[in-house]
Design an enzyme around this catalytic site. Sequence first.
Site, PDB file in Angstrom:
ATOM      1  CE  LYS A 267     -31.811   0.811  40.703  1.00  0.00           C
ATOM      2  NZ  LYS A 267     -31.302   0.138  41.910  1.00  0.00           N
ATOM      3  CG  ASP A 283     -26.735  17.665  37.700  1.00  0.00           C
ATOM      4  OD1 ASP A 283     -27.542  16.775  38.006  1.00  0.00           O
ATOM      5  OD2 ASP A 283     -27.069  18.718  37.144  1.00  0.00           O
ATOM      6  CG  HIS A 381     -29.971  -7.876  47.323  1.00  0.00           C
ATOM      7  ND1 HIS A 381     -30.816  -6.867  46.977  1.00  0.00           N
ATOM      8  CD2 HIS A 381     -28.889  -7.713  46.544  1.00  0.00           C
ATOM      9  CE1 HIS A 381     -30.265  -6.126  46.028  1.00  0.00           C
ATOM     10  NE2 HIS A 381     -29.098  -6.642  45.741  1.00  0.00           N
TER      11      HIS A 381
END
Length: 425
Positions: A267, A283, A381
């Site tokens: 991921k 795409d 983060h």
Amino acid sequence: MTYNSRLSGFYKHSLTERADIVAGWADLTIEERAALLGEAGLTPDLADKLIENAVGVYGLPMGIATNFQVNGRDVLVPMVIEEPSVVAGVSFAAKLIRAGGGFRAGSDQPEMIGQIQVLDIVDLPAARAALEAHTDELMAIAARSDNVIAGLGGGPRGIELRTFDDTPAGPMLIVHLVFDCRDAMGANMVNTACEQLAAPIERITGGRVGLRILSNLADRRLARAECTIPADVLAFEGYSGERVVSGIIEAWAFAAADPYRAATHNKGIMNGVDAVILATGNDWRAIEAGAHAYAARSGRYTSLSTWGKDAKGNLIGRLEMPMAVGIIGGSTRVHPTTRAALKILNAQTARELAEIIVSVGLAQNLAAIRALATEGIQKGHMTLHARQIAIAAGAEGEQVMAIAGRMQSEGNITLERAEALLKSE
Ligand code: MEV
């Protein structure tokens, strides 16, 4: 003009200054610069022509990753993504990789696979033999399906046959049409060619054709990137280079062994890959499908990348994955912002674009596992998360940084606190 993507301090500029720098780099027109800035771009009118039942358009941030050098060429990489830290992460990793000579990337010919499903076959080996005897005829039909791609040097490259003796729908013969799509992603041309092969295949086999559709497991169209980073380049704040190298290799080994970790590891790779896919109007569902199917090709889902070290202790990274992307066709040249993104990248072929994208995937993977194996990812983060909370509370301009900074130093990053701070301004 000499192109150096190292644009030191790029992040310190205002958004419009950054757009100006990029516009200068890529020689963008006033309209293309406006498309970057969201002042122009996809209009509701254009959206209405792209999909059905359109009711509007949807915006996402576009950032520029710096420091990339792929096969010796400096590139600025447009990325469309809503997640904080990704653009900064890849830029930082590209800087480390640049210190080791940049990305070495390569790719296969742009060959896609189209699938034609043949059912109701009485004698599979006989049908197979009949198709093998008629390969030239089938290739000629496929070659006539698209004169434009034929003129550009693309077209059918081969017919391959696969049989499944026992499926829930009985025996099945699958015809693979290998088709060179040149600089297009190629879904339309492959699907058209497959449809045109259906009737001849029924005649030759005596079977019944079912599906005629391209495969997203584009394993004939792989792209790969490699990097070598000297260990000392990786040293920082109490972490020796050797320790960072071994931490990264251990992180990769975890993903190599465990599908639960591999999904997250991959991921992270897709954070980088998808952002460029989106920016260039490609795409991303096709790329996601191909990536995960390829990651499971051995029968066990695993890491798409590999990390190790050489005899000198340098960190070596490698990523290989299907990369079915185009620089023509689809929405690549329709969406004004996509056109600007492609101009910034200045990739001359779909293969060059694929090589840049897989380099970005490798950089993002490095950024993530380097942080995870050392200080963790939450520090970086939280800064951006705090800014998002401040914006969600209604902060504007300089208020955003001030409120985010205050919440971080208090260790209380919540919408309630941001709203309270905003009221007390
Ligand atoms: C978050 O979007 C991506 C990471 O989880 C990737 C990884 O764990 O390798 C940080």
